[in-house]
Design a protein around this motif. Structure first.
Motif, PDB file in Angstrom:
ATOM      1  N   GLU A  11       0.816  -1.235  -0.141  1.00  0.00           N
ATOM      2  CA  GLU A  11       0.028   0.020  -0.006  1.00  0.00           C
ATOM      3  C   GLU A  11       0.940   1.347   0.029  1.00  0.00           C
ATOM      4  O   GLU A  11       2.028   1.138   0.151  1.00  0.00           O
ATOM      5  N   ARG A  12       0.278   2.329  -0.080  1.00  0.00           N
ATOM      6  CA  ARG A  12       1.220   3.485  -0.240  1.00  0.00           C
ATOM      7  C   ARG A  12       1.370   4.090   1.378  1.00  0.00           C
ATOM      8  O   ARG A  12       0.875   5.018   1.992  1.00  0.00           O
ATOM      9  N   SER A  13       2.601   3.380   1.536  1.00  0.00           N
ATOM     10  CA  SER A  13       3.038   3.528   3.093  1.00  0.00           C
ATOM     11  C   SER A  13       4.029   4.753   3.021  1.00  0.00           C
ATOM     12  O   SER A  13       4.628   4.910   4.192  1.00  0.00           O
ATOM     13  N   MET A  14       4.533   5.138   2.074  1.00  0.00           N
ATOM     14  CA  MET A  14       5.629   5.896   1.896  1.00  0.00           C
ATOM     15  C   MET A  14       5.292   7.073   0.940  1.00  0.00           C
ATOM     16  O   MET A  14       4.937   6.890  -0.048  1.00  0.00           O
ATOM     17  N   ILE A  15       5.311   8.383   1.579  1.00  0.00           N
ATOM     18  CA  ILE A  15       5.137   9.648   0.798  1.00  0.00           C
ATOM     19  C   ILE A  15       6.253  10.520   1.137  1.00  0.00           C
ATOM     20  O   ILE A  15       6.547  10.835   2.098  1.00  0.00           O
ATOM     21  N   ASP A  16       6.931  10.851  -0.121  1.00  0.00           N
ATOM     22  CA  ASP A  16       7.817  11.841  -0.159  1.00  0.00           C
ATOM     23  C   ASP A  16       9.002  11.544   0.848  1.00  0.00           C
ATOM     24  O   ASP A  16       9.567  12.510   1.436  1.00  0.00           O
ATOM     25  N   GLY A  17       9.381  10.031   0.909  1.00  0.00           N
ATOM     26  CA  GLY A  17      10.291  10.036   1.688  1.00  0.00           C
ATOM     27  C   GLY A  17      10.219   9.769   3.295  1.00  0.00           C
ATOM     28  O   GLY A  17      11.136   9.486   3.948  1.00  0.00           O
ATOM     29  N   GLN A  18       8.829  10.174   3.587  1.00  0.00           N
ATOM     30  CA  GLN A  18       8.446  10.009   5.017  1.00  0.00           C
ATOM     31  C   GLN A  18       7.607   8.817   5.257  1.00  0.00           C
ATOM     32  O   GLN A  18       6.855   8.437   4.464  1.00  0.00           O
ATOM     33  N   ILE A  19       8.028   7.977   6.239  1.00  0.00           N
ATOM     34  CA  ILE A  19       7.306   6.756   6.498  1.00  0.00           C
ATOM     35  C   ILE A  19       6.010   7.233   6.976  1.00  0.00           C
ATOM     36  O   ILE A  19       5.993   7.651   8.126  1.00  0.00           O
ATOM     37  N   HIS A  20       4.867   6.884   6.401  1.00  0.00           N
ATOM     38  CA  HIS A  20       3.277   7.105   6.973  1.00  0.00           C
ATOM     39  C   HIS A  20       2.656   6.013   7.684  1.00  0.00           C
ATOM     40  O   HIS A  20       1.838   6.273   8.304  1.00  0.00           O
ATOM     41  N   ASN A  21       3.275   4.708   7.311  1.00  0.00           N
ATOM     42  CA  ASN A  21       2.662   3.665   7.924  1.00  0.00           C
ATOM     43  C   ASN A  21       3.876   2.735   8.413  1.00  0.00           C
ATOM     44  O   ASN A  21       4.281   1.981   7.721  1.00  0.00           O
ATOM     45  N   VAL A  22       3.911   2.699   9.664  1.00  0.00           N
ATOM     46  CA  VAL A  22       5.296   2.345  10.321  1.00  0.00           C
ATOM     47  C   VAL A  22       5.161   0.723  10.103  1.00  0.00           C
ATOM     48  O   VAL A  22       6.082  -0.146   9.710  1.00  0.00           O
ATOM     49  N   LEU A  23       3.744   0.245  10.317  1.00  0.00           N
ATOM     50  CA  LEU A  23       3.794  -1.234  10.324  1.00  0.00           C
ATOM     51  C   LEU A  23       3.857  -1.928   9.082  1.00  0.00           C
ATOM     52  O   LEU A  23       4.341  -2.886   8.959  1.00  0.00           O
ATOM     53  N   SER A  24       3.221  -1.076   8.175  1.00  0.00           N
ATOM     54  CA  SER A  24       3.378  -1.547   6.650  1.00  0.00           C
ATOM     55  C   SER A  24       4.571  -1.904   6.186  1.00  0.00           C
ATOM     56  O   SER A  24       5.262  -2.704   5.503  1.00  0.00           O
ATOM     57  N   VAL A  25       5.367  -0.659   6.340  1.00  0.00           N
ATOM     58  CA  VAL A  25       6.992  -0.731   6.056  1.00  0.00           C
ATOM     59  C   VAL A  25       7.534  -1.722   6.644  1.00  0.00           C
ATOM     60  O   VAL A  25       8.612  -2.452   6.278  1.00  0.00           O
ATOM     61  N   ALA A  26       7.517  -1.726   7.948  1.00  0.00           N
ATOM     62  CA  ALA A  26       7.949  -3.004   8.711  1.00  0.00           C
ATOM     63  C   ALA A  26       7.839  -4.283   8.382  1.00  0.00           C
ATOM     64  O   ALA A  26       8.579  -5.249   8.483  1.00  0.00           O
ATOM     65  N   ASN A  27       6.614  -4.597   7.867  1.00  0.00           N
ATOM     66  CA  ASN A  27       6.132  -5.943   7.427  1.00  0.00           C
ATOM     67  C   ASN A  27       6.927  -6.164   6.092  1.00  0.00           C
ATOM     68  O   ASN A  27       7.593  -7.145   5.902  1.00  0.00           O
ATOM     69  N   VAL A  28       7.279  -5.064   5.245  1.00  0.00           N
ATOM     70  CA  VAL A  28       7.947  -5.549   3.998  1.00  0.00           C
ATOM     71  C   VAL A  28       9.417  -5.528   4.328  1.00  0.00           C
ATOM     72  O   VAL A  28      10.282  -6.415   3.720  1.00  0.00           O
ATOM     73  N   ILE A  29      10.074  -4.853   5.400  1.00  0.00           N
ATOM     74  CA  ILE A  29      11.332  -5.071   5.661  1.00  0.00           C
ATOM     75  C   ILE A  29      11.581  -6.495   6.342  1.00  0.00           C
ATOM     76  O   ILE A  29      12.319  -7.141   6.192  1.00  0.00           O
ATOM     77  N   SER A  30      10.548  -6.906   7.144  1.00  0.00           N
ATOM     78  CA  SER A  30      10.761  -8.237   7.894  1.00  0.00           C
ATOM     79  C   SER A  30      10.767  -9.412   6.758  1.00  0.00           C
ATOM     80  O   SER A  30      11.345 -10.412   6.787  1.00  0.00           O
ATOM     81  N   GLU A  31       9.769  -9.166   5.674  1.00  0.00           N
ATOM     82  CA  GLU A  31       9.761  -9.890   4.666  1.00  0.00           C
ATOM     83  C   GLU A  31      11.206 -10.072   3.731  1.00  0.00           C
ATOM     84  O   GLU A  31      11.657 -11.416   3.510  1.00  0.00           O
TER      85      GLU A  31
END
Length: 721
Positions: free
Chosen positions: A41-61
């Motif tokens: 999903e659109r969890s990053m906007i202009d270099g700023q993490i807007h959804n920490v959980l979503s980004v953390a899930n991609v990093i974990s994967e």
């Protein structure tokens, strides 16, 4: 000895996250593995993490996939996105009219104040922000001014005002905090931090090349990050909110493609003569690449122009020497030509750099070479070579944590400690506003003295470098005194002079009124005073002082002559200095002697002459060898009804009557009225009258210049004999 170190790095972008395993062996790097996973999903906007959980899930994967091949991963290097950097201009002006020559430290503090102004502008655009939420990455001076004119250096200059304009770059603290939060949720600890533009520069532009003025452009999906190098450093960072997605959307809209399919079609443009697409209705088309490029060309122009405009802005309004492009968007067709056009650079000065440009890096065979891999590889290498750490220093006994984005200075610590630029000097004294002869002027107070900066107990400047554990103390300077002046302090030419008028000494001294009350020159002025200052200098001023202004009046003299009003000529008082007539507005000098010549009262005879009357007829003759002046009155006078002589004085509005008493010419007989000649007691015969040797009668007319004689008959007889 062969020493191999394994590095784990993440490039957390707007569209995807790239994980990389990099091995370092004696300064050489090998990309062992690389995984790219797009955000769900659109969890990053202009270099700023807007959804920490979503980004953390991609990093974990990504972490889990890499751990299966390479074992447990606990620490990772990451980069703060270049588009998260905020570049703001700030300027500061100070009054130096009362100061001494400008020193290097004065300029340092002036620049620091301009950086704070830039920070305040940044904060004002986000009212909810706080001053400690931004780290100053660096700044560059755009211009120095002296009295409003651009100048190369302010050192040792004097004038009325000095000012500076800077461009400063800031990193929001929340960007770092959100990265830490996402890593923590993924079970990772931040090993090192860098900035994306710095990462790309570290691998593409070695230190030896950074003296060149080069723009590095990382064209991603949502934004295009820009960094400018010159003079062996990075002088500016910037971002434009337009990148590869602009091109993808143009394809999607024109051919009715789902966005992911449009993205796939875009990526095939560089390597294929034709593009196969399937629109949302299920129709498949095979379209020549040239035709597709023509469709997206307007979007490519917009992207290239936006990037070029930002480069010009960041590079002090001029194009750089060259442009290097990385990132997936750099593969956009025609983009290098468009940017070279708008920057007016040769096409050979704008190019895309891929992994082949990384001379110290090798890549595993199963990893394809692409410009979009430069940044993640650069993150890993930059985090290894030049990781960014935190440092702690004490400022006025308060612990301050600094983000080491560069070599940190005392000025950086003062900024982070919220020390205002105005605290670097004592407060200026209060000024005052007064009105002098209807003009408002501002009288400034004294400047405060500079504050003293101590670094570990030793005097220091704002440019001195600091290390973790240093102690900085700011000893405030003394405040300036409030404005305090007398009337004489405001004028350079208020002097008293002495002149002599009609044998009397007269002193002309300045006249001062404060708030309509007379005061002397040494009176202290108060704020809002209304001051009137008059400097007597003219003849008019001097006569007023000795109360003889009436001498300046024009004396109009009117009389009635034979029943008619007659206005006599101006009979005003005249003034002279050393024999020269002066005007009423003549500026007197010290020591001048003024002579007053008052007009005389006219006589009746003078009035008659002024009105064109012939008062008396006068001739000069020679009588018996003696020169004789003969006068004969022509008029008789009455003054206000009384018979008077011609030398009687006349007053204003008198009544005069002029009566003609004699129109007869002057005759020989009139001679005896003007001489004491008497006939001899015993004359030798009868007398005889002569004019110019010829006989003449007693009542015959005579004229000026005639030679008259009186002789006797015997004399004539003797002459005949």
């Amino acid at each position: 000895m062969v020493l191999t170190t394994s590095l784990f790095a993440l490039d957390i972008g707007t569209r995807s996250v790239v994980g990389i395993i990099l091995n370092e062996t004696n300064g050489m790097y090998h990309v062992e593995d690389l995984i790219t996973i797009e955000h769900k999903e659109r969890s990053m906007i202009d270099g700023q993490i807007h959804n920490v959980l979503s980004v953390a899930n991609v990093i974990s994967e990504i972490k889990n996939i890499l751990e299966e091949k390479h074992g447990p991963l606990k620490r990772v290097s990451v980069a703060a996105a270049g588009r998260a950097l905020k570049t703001v201009e700030g300027s500061m002006l100070i009054d130096i009219s009362e100061g001494s020559l400008i020193s290097t430290e004065d300029i340092n503090r002036l620049e620091l104040a301009a950086v704070q102004k830039a920070q305040q502008q940044l904060l004002s655009s986000n009212p909810a922000g706080k001053e400690d939420h931004y780290y100053c990455v660096g700044y560059s001076v755009l211009h120095h001014w002296l009295d409003g004119e651009v100048i190369g250096s302010l050192i040792d200059q004097t004038g009325r005002s000095a000012s500076v304009k800077v461009i400063a770059t800031f990193l929001p603290q929340v960007v770092v905090e959100s990265l830490l939060a996402a890593l923590k949720r993924a079970g990772l600890e931040m090993e090192a931090l860098t900035l994306e533009p710095i990462a790309a520069i570290n691998v593409l532009i070695p230190t030896s090349m950074r003296k060149l003025n080069v723009a590095l452009v990382d064209i991603g999906a949502g934004t295009s990050d820009i960094a400018i190098t010159a003079d062996s450093t990075v002088i500016a960072y910037g971002m434009v909110p337009i990148a590869g997605d602009e091109i993808t959307e143009a394809l999607s809209n024109h051919y009715l493609l789902d966005f992911p399919l449009a993205e796939i079609a875009k990526r095939t443009l560089s390597n294929n003569a034709e593009v196969t697409i399937t629109d949302i209705l299920g129709f498949e088309q095979i379209i020549p690449t040239v035709e597709v490029i023509n469709v997206i060309k307007p979007s490519i122009e917009r992207l290239g122009k936006s990037i070029s405009d930002e480069i010009i802005k960041l590079n002090n309004s001029k194009p750089p020497q060259a442009v290097m492009m990385v990132g997936g968007g750099s593969l956009t067709p025609l983009i290098t030509k468009v940017i070279s056009k708008y920057l007016e650079l040769p096409e050979t000065r704008v190019g895309t750099r891929g992994l082949e440009a990384l001379s110290e890096v090798t890549i595993a065979e199963d990893i394809g070479s692409s410009p979009d891999l430069v940044t993640p590889i650069g993150i890993a290498i930059a985090a290894r070579r030049a990781p960014i750490h935190y440092m702690s220093v004490m400022v006025n006994n308060k612990s301050i944590r600094l983000f080491e984005l560069k070599e940190m200075t005392v000025g950086d610590a003062l900024l982070s400690a919220n020390i205002k630029a105005r605290q670097l000097y004592g407060k200026p004294g209060l000024g005052m506003t007064v009105t002098i002869n209807s003009s408002d002027i501002i009288i400034p107070g004294e400047h405060g003295t500079p504050s003293t900066i101590l670094l570990n107990g030793t005097p220091a400047s704002t440019k001195d470098l600091i290390s973790s554990g240093d102690a900085i103390d700011l000893l405030l300077g003394e405040n300036g005194k409030d404005a305090s002046v007398t009337v004489s302090d405001l004028f350079d030419d208020l002097t008293t002079i002495e002149v002599t008028i009609d044998n009397a000494k007269v002193r002309l001294k300045p006249v001062v009124y404060i708030n309509d009350k007379p005061q002397d020159l040494e009176t202290l002025i108060q704020d809002r005073d209304k001051i009137t200052v008059f400097q007597p200098r003219t003849l008019i001023d001097a006569l007023k002082i000795i109360q003889k202004s009436h001498l300046l009046n024009t004396n109009n003299f009117t009389v009635k002559v034979n029943g008619k009003s007659v206005l006599l000529k101006n009979r005003s008082t005249q003034f002279s200095i050393q024999g020269t007539i002066i005007s009423h507005s003549h500026l007197l000098k010290d020591g001048d002697v003024v002579i007053i010549d008052k007009p005389s009262i006219p006589t009746i005879e003078e009035v008659a002459i002024e009105t064109g009357k012939r008062v008396v007829e006068t001739i000069t003759v020679t009588f018996n060898n003696i020169s004789l002046s003969i006068k004969k009155n022509k008029l008789a006078f009455t003054l206000n009804g009384q018979t008077v002589s011609g030398d009687t004085f006349v007053n204003n509005n008198d009544r005069l009557e002029f009566t003609t008493i004699n129109d007869m010419p002057i005759v020989f007989g009139d001679v005896f009225l003007h001489t004491d000649y008497t006939l001899p007691e015993n004359p030798n015969g009868n007398y005889h009258l002569l004019r110019n040797g010829s006989s003449i009668g007693f009542n015959d007319e005579i004229f000026g210049g005639d030679i008259l004689e009186i002789t006797f008959q015997n004399d004539i007889k003797n002459l005949t004999d």
